[in-house]
Design a protein around this motif. Sequence first.
Motif, PDB file in Angstrom:
ATOM      1  N   ALA A  43       0.839  -1.203   0.000  1.00 43.66           N
ATOM      2  CA  ALA A  43       0.000   0.000   0.000  1.00 43.66           C
ATOM      3  C   ALA A  43       0.875   1.253   0.000  1.00 43.66           C
ATOM      4  O   ALA A  43       0.611   2.224  -0.720  1.00 43.66           O
ATOM      5  N   LYS A  44       1.927   1.228   0.811  1.00 39.70           N
ATOM      6  CA  LYS A  44       2.853   2.368   0.859  1.00 39.70           C
ATOM      7  C   LYS A  44       3.508   2.586  -0.499  1.00 39.70           C
ATOM      8  O   LYS A  44       3.682   3.719  -0.950  1.00 39.70           O
ATOM      9  N   LEU A  45       3.895   1.496  -1.147  1.00 39.72           N
ATOM     10  CA  LEU A  45       4.585   1.620  -2.434  1.00 39.72           C
ATOM     11  C   LEU A  45       3.653   2.218  -3.489  1.00 39.72           C
ATOM     12  O   LEU A  45       4.047   3.093  -4.263  1.00 39.72           O
ATOM     13  N   ARG A  46       2.424   1.725  -3.506  1.00 41.60           N
ATOM     14  CA  ARG A  46       1.477   2.255  -4.503  1.00 41.60           C
ATOM     15  C   ARG A  46       1.297   3.753  -4.322  1.00 41.60           C
ATOM     16  O   ARG A  46       1.175   4.496  -5.297  1.00 41.60           O
ATOM     17  N   GLU A  47       1.314   4.168  -3.068  1.00 41.51           N
ATOM     18  CA  GLU A  47       1.140   5.594  -2.804  1.00 41.51           C
ATOM     19  C   GLU A  47       2.400   6.369  -3.184  1.00 41.51           C
ATOM     20  O   GLU A  47       2.349   7.401  -3.863  1.00 41.51           O
ATOM     21  N   LEU A  48       3.557   5.860  -2.743  1.00 42.41           N
ATOM     22  CA  LEU A  48       4.822   6.560  -2.995  1.00 42.41           C
ATOM     23  C   LEU A  48       5.084   6.703  -4.493  1.00 42.41           C
ATOM     24  O   LEU A  48       5.575   7.723  -4.960  1.00 42.41           O
ATOM     25  N   ALA A  49       4.767   5.657  -5.249  1.00 46.87           N
ATOM     26  CA  ALA A  49       5.037   5.666  -6.687  1.00 46.87           C
ATOM     27  C   ALA A  49       3.868   6.263  -7.475  1.00 46.87           C
ATOM     28  O   ALA A  49       3.963   6.374  -8.696  1.00 46.87           O
ATOM     29  N   ASP A  50       2.790   6.614  -6.791  1.00 50.79           N
ATOM     30  CA  ASP A  50       1.550   7.049  -7.444  1.00 50.79           C
ATOM     31  C   ASP A  50       1.195   6.070  -8.564  1.00 50.79           C
ATOM     32  O   ASP A  50       1.040   6.449  -9.723  1.00 50.79           O
ATOM     33  N   TRP A  51       1.126   4.816  -8.188  1.00 53.02           N
ATOM     34  CA  TRP A  51       0.842   3.743  -9.138  1.00 53.02           C
ATOM     35  C   TRP A  51      -0.490   4.004  -9.858  1.00 53.02           C
ATOM     36  O   TRP A  51      -0.603   3.841 -11.069  1.00 53.02           O
ATOM     37  N   ASP A  52      -1.487   4.443  -9.076  1.00 52.58           N
ATOM     38  CA  ASP A  52      -2.818   4.619  -9.663  1.00 52.58           C
ATOM     39  C   ASP A  52      -2.882   5.819 -10.600  1.00 52.58           C
ATOM     40  O   ASP A  52      -3.765   5.898 -11.449  1.00 52.58           O
ATOM     41  N   GLY A  53      -1.925   6.754 -10.437  1.00 50.26           N
ATOM     42  CA  GLY A  53      -1.911   7.915 -11.337  1.00 50.26           C
ATOM     43  C   GLY A  53      -1.154   7.664 -12.631  1.00 50.26           C
ATOM     44  O   GLY A  53      -1.115   8.525 -13.513  1.00 50.26           O
ATOM     45  N   PHE A  54      -0.565   6.467 -12.727  1.00 47.87           N
ATOM     46  CA  PHE A  54       0.288   6.221 -13.902  1.00 47.87           C
ATOM     47  C   PHE A  54      -0.471   6.218 -15.231  1.00 47.87           C
ATOM     48  O   PHE A  54       0.015   6.774 -16.219  1.00 47.87           O
ATOM     49  N   PRO A  55      -1.655   5.596 -15.315  1.00 43.48           N
ATOM     50  CA  PRO A  55      -2.335   5.579 -16.617  1.00 43.48           C
ATOM     51  C   PRO A  55      -2.506   6.987 -17.196  1.00 43.48           C
ATOM     52  O   PRO A  55      -2.346   7.186 -18.406  1.00 43.48           O
ATOM     53  N   ALA A  56      -2.809   7.945 -16.343  1.00 46.92           N
ATOM     54  CA  ALA A  56      -2.952   9.319 -16.834  1.00 46.92           C
ATOM     55  C   ALA A  56      -1.616   9.857 -17.325  1.00 46.92           C
ATOM     56  O   ALA A  56      -1.536  10.530 -18.368  1.00 46.92           O
ATOM     57  N   ARG A  57      -0.559   9.548 -16.603  1.00 43.75           N
ATOM     58  CA  ARG A  57       0.768  10.021 -17.027  1.00 43.75           C
ATOM     59  C   ARG A  57       1.150   9.377 -18.359  1.00 43.75           C
ATOM     60  O   ARG A  57       1.723  10.009 -19.236  1.00 43.75           O
ATOM     61  N   ARG A  58       0.840   8.110 -18.477  1.00 45.27           N
ATOM     62  CA  ARG A  58       1.171   7.418 -19.712  1.00 45.27           C
ATOM     63  C   ARG A  58       0.385   8.013 -20.893  1.00 45.27           C
ATOM     64  O   ARG A  58       0.945   8.237 -21.968  1.00 45.27           O
ATOM     65  N   ALA A  59      -0.882   8.268 -20.660  1.00 45.61           N
ATOM     66  CA  ALA A  59      -1.710   8.791 -21.752  1.00 45.61           C
ATOM     67  C   ALA A  59      -1.185  10.153 -22.200  1.00 45.61           C
ATOM     68  O   ALA A  59      -1.091  10.434 -23.404  1.00 45.61           O
ATOM     69  N   ALA A  60      -0.820  10.993 -21.244  1.00 41.58           N
ATOM     70  CA  ALA A  60      -0.307  12.319 -21.603  1.00 41.58           C
ATOM     71  C   ALA A  60       0.983  12.194 -22.393  1.00 41.58           C
ATOM     72  O   ALA A  60       1.212  12.920 -23.372  1.00 41.58           O
ATOM     73  N   ALA A  61       1.830  11.273 -21.974  1.00 41.75           N
ATOM     74  CA  ALA A  61       3.111  11.075 -22.676  1.00 41.75           C
ATOM     75  C   ALA A  61       2.873  10.539 -24.084  1.00 41.75           C
ATOM     76  O   ALA A  61       3.506  10.972 -25.047  1.00 41.75           O
ATOM     77  N   GLU A  62       1.967   9.604 -24.180  1.00 41.74           N
ATOM     78  CA  GLU A  62       1.673   9.000 -25.482  1.00 41.74           C
ATOM     79  C   GLU A  62       1.217  10.053 -26.483  1.00 41.74           C
ATOM     80  O   GLU A  62       1.607  10.025 -27.653  1.00 41.74           O
ATOM     81  N   ALA A  63       0.427  10.989 -25.990  1.00 37.95           N
ATOM     82  CA  ALA A  63      -0.073  12.054 -26.866  1.00 37.95           C
ATOM     83  C   ALA A  63       1.082  12.867 -27.431  1.00 37.95           C
ATOM     84  O   ALA A  63       0.978  13.458 -28.508  1.00 37.95           O
ATOM     85  N   ALA A  64       2.203  12.888 -26.688  1.00 41.23           N
ATOM     86  CA  ALA A  64       3.382  13.625 -27.147  1.00 41.23           C
ATOM     87  C   ALA A  64       4.390  12.699 -27.821  1.00 41.23           C
ATOM     88  O   ALA A  64       5.542  13.077 -28.035  1.00 41.23           O
ATOM     89  N   GLY A  65       3.954  11.502 -28.147  1.00 44.71           N
ATOM     90  CA  GLY A  65       4.829  10.570 -28.855  1.00 44.71           C
ATOM     91  C   GLY A  65       5.862   9.902 -27.967  1.00 44.71           C
ATOM     92  O   GLY A  65       6.850   9.375 -28.460  1.00 44.71           O
ATOM     93  N   ARG A  66       5.615   9.937 -26.658  1.00 50.41           N
ATOM     94  CA  ARG A  66       6.581   9.339 -25.730  1.00 50.41           C
ATOM     95  C   ARG A  66       6.037   8.030 -25.178  1.00 50.41           C
ATOM     96  O   ARG A  66       4.830   7.848 -25.029  1.00 50.41           O
ATOM     97  N   LEU A  67       6.980   7.145 -24.844  1.00 51.17           N
ATOM     98  CA  LEU A  67       6.636   5.788 -24.430  1.00 51.17           C
ATOM     99  C   LEU A  67       7.019   5.610 -22.962  1.00 51.17           C
ATOM    100  O   LEU A  67       8.203   5.632 -22.622  1.00 51.17           O
ATOM    101  N   LEU A  68       6.019   5.429 -22.100  1.00 49.14           N
ATOM    102  CA  LEU A  68       6.292   5.266 -20.669  1.00 49.14           C
ATOM    103  C   LEU A  68       5.860   3.879 -20.190  1.00 49.14           C
ATOM    104  O   LEU A  68       4.946   3.278 -20.764  1.00 49.14           O
TER     105      LEU A  68
END
Lengths: 293, 792
Positions: free
Chosen positions: B428-453
């Motif tokens: 639970a601590k790791l998911r919070e520290l890494a913002d695991w649940d926020g990753f899909p949004a970060r990935r989508a934003a990066a993808e829109a800019a042609g970046r691969l996360l």
Amino acid sequence: MKPPPFAYHAPRSVEEALTLLAALDGAKVLAGGQSLVPLLNMRLAEPAALIDIGRIPGLDVLEVADGHVRIGAGVTHERLRRDDAVAAVQPLLRRALDLVAHPVIRNRGTTVGSVVHADPAAEMPAVVALLGGTLEVASVRGRRSIEAADLVRGPLESDVAPDELALELRVPVAAPGTGSAFVELSRRHGDYALAGVATEVAVDGGRIVGARATFIGVGTGTAVLDLSPAVAGRDAADLDVVDVAAAVAGFVEPQDDVHADAAYRRHLAGVLAGRAVRAAAADALARAGAGVR
Amino acid sequence: MTTRMLGAPVLRTEDPRLLRGEGRYLDDLGQGAYEVAIVRSPHAHARVLDIDVTGALDVDGVVAVYTYEDLPPRLRERLPVLIPHPALTAARTQHVLAAGEVNHVGEAVAMVVARDRYLAEDAANRIHVAYEPLPAVVGHERAASGQLLVHDDIPGNLAATLTQEIGDAPGRIAAAPNRLTFRLDIDRSASTPMETRGVHARWDADDQRLRVHSSTQTPTSVRAVVASYLELPLAQVECVAPDIGGGFGVKIVHPWPEELLVPWAARLLGHEVKFTEDRREHFISANHERGQVQFIDVGFDDDGRILGLDVRLLHDHGAYIPYGLIVPIITSTQLLGPYRITDYRVRFDSLYTNTVPVSPYRGAGRPQGCFAMERTMDRIARHLGLDRTLVRERNLIRPDEMPYDFGLTFQDGRPYAYDSGDFPASLAKLRELADWDGFPARRAAAEAAGRLLGIGMAAYVEGTGVGPYEGGHVQVETTGKVKVATGLSTQGQGHRTAFAQVVADALGVPFEDVEVVTGDTRRFAYAVGTFASRAAVMSGNAIHLAALKVREKALRIASEALEVDVEDLELVDGHVRVVGSPATSIPLGVLATMSNPLRYAFDASARIATQFASPGTTDRPPVAAGESPGLEGTDFYSPLRSTFANGMHAVEVEVDPETSDVRILRYSVVHDCGTLINPMIVEGQIMGGVAQGVGGALYEEMAYDEHGQLLNASFMDFLMPYASEVPAVAVDHLETPSPLNPLGIKGAGEAGVIPGSAALASAIEDAVGVGIDAMPLSPSRLHALRVAADHR
């Protein structure tokens, strides 16, 4: 990793150095030592004598004159990199030197020494091959100029004869309408690149009129690739898609080694060349816009 | 009150000296010593037909040249198998100098002693060895095929095969609704400490004593083995580990050939002798690790719970096996990580190859085990279309199941049983520290800019603090300063700081008044060594216990002197004082003086002490039976079994879609090593471990060719990451104290390195959508995988 025995000479003048070079068999010139000393320590080179040119006055010239950057044999990479006057007239030198090893190495290693060492993985021989210019050398037999195109004969082999001392490198300043870039990919910051490309692009009226490139790490030595057929006539501001990969793939001759296979290096050289052309075109437009003519 | 030191992020007392360049490393010693160069085999496998040393003898400054033929009988014996095991049926170790055969490039063949290392190398180059090259066995497959042999009399190149089993893995797998089988590969790496190996020896003819300095992780054992092979009484040999520039496991191996040859030559020649290994030598003559091929067979239910796990390992241990089966045994057990797996079978073959031997390097088999388990978790998640953290969550051992005994046997021969930890809380601590649940949004934003996360994670459990024991000695001097000694050595861990914190709390003395000495057999003769994340657990607790003895004695002496019950006394700021009456107190230094009935009043402490001389005690001797003079105490800590630390890493990467170059964007660590002595030191340990984990995942390999030549034996080509390649690390701690030791601590030394390859493989796979089964992963290899996937 200790060097074999060698005689050490520290001449105080060019004439004294040339006399030693003429008199001693198997002597090597020591400048910054960043390539030679590791070779000695690994006993891959066993020169009978080292002639240290670090105490010779007058080899530290660094100036812009007569349309050239004059770089004395004693000028370190870092001093050249930090020189704003040089960067203003020939920005590719700084751009390449940013990628040369690390500060501690650049603080000792000399640009002329690197060019004479002619390592096919090193940035500066490729830059000189692209930009042109001359290397002034001397021996007891006299002085001569070596044109950039004739400077490197092969891997680790330059046109400088064993009894000759390189005195000064002269690199032309950037021509109006040109832009340049050095793009490489190395495994770690400052490592020899898996592949790298130096590019100069000429732009006229917003359109590319010429593009040339030299490569490191992909078996081309200091040969220059003319990319003009692939990009001439293109709008320099609209280069999102640049297809130079085919031209590059037919030009480079990479080999497998422990860091990358040949197929990857060929692919990488094409990718990096495209990026370099884009960056160089943008540089040309920026310099034109900034009134650099 | 004195501030509590345990748990405080105290600055390391070691650092000012080391940062000023005042450290004394092995090569700083013995400036007048003769120096050694070793002639090493250029062949991976060859018979030694003849050694012609005449050319070397002509070099001015050469003192002696030795080959196997020159050695006394005891030194002609093979080096010991340090850790025998019933399954290790075909153990083979090397000679200190080759006896007719060499089995890896770099094996020692002859030794030159000269006035300095330059001359020694000149002479070594003039020794001509006639070899008859033999075919080299390189790589797991060629070793396992057994067609060519490393050692003629060891069929199949097989040193050992060992199976451990709980439940019925094959049966459960066969009956499981889902099953996956796959192969994984991990390349070699090595400890590569900044300071290479080195040993210096001086024979004192006046004292008839041999003093050996070695850059070792175990000076007490080096002392014992030198005494044994040189046939000297132990009392005539002392061994000191000076400042050591890193060990990471490679310096626990002993004796290295040079550790025997140098003391032997020093005694023979009557002159100091020193060996300082150079970097090229280190790559080809100091041990490597990692290197495994793994075959996984797993059955699981539709929720992702593992029902049965069957693992087969091919372990390449190189040309010799001096350190036994420790590495594959650790892989076999620690592979299970934080997961409740009831039906498990693991078999390994430990194979000879014509390469540098393998022994523990930080992590010691765990990174490989973690890679196997965590790649399995990711594959299960992918197969079922589940979130990777969810699959792990469902398999975690719960805190109410602690202690959790798997029914397996650990490296120390004791039950493989976890003592503490709260794995769901860590996740639970790791998911919070890494913002695991926020990753899909970060990935989508990066993808829109042609970046691969991509994002990935890995979890591990680490057995730490293995026995059998460590000891500590604590002495209060009459100045009130406290001197502490423990036998194990220090390679940069900050022991002098951490152990001083322990003593400061136990004795109620200022931290600055405590000085710790490690790794000197003259100060403490019994020790095991600094490895296996054991120093803080073992010596930390031993020193704590020794300090409590001193505390007890100080209170007892003060109680008599002040005629106050012990219960009414406290130890504060270096004084014993009466609770509630702080003016009535005795400095510890005075108590130290009082503890010794012989006290000529030559200092202030002794003069004060006389005020408290016991009045007229003629009915007992000055030193009562069972008592000893001095305010000091020695104690040992010996655990029943290991204590298990744990942690989880998450990493977010960006992959260049064109070049396949990987950049680490974010690295998060949740770590539980029980009670923290010094959180700053622990975080430093974690970050150093992460750096080595990144190295193993993306950069480091031992590039052997088919002839057994190591093609990248330099820091130019062996790519240890620089600071520029190592990400910033966010660390969060969970403290579940170990119930097994008085301080509640668990080891922290190796943790950071363990999940590196597993987490990065997970993240890169997530970014590019191509399965990652082998590490390290260079841009070139990743590119090839992506091209192959495109063509499929």
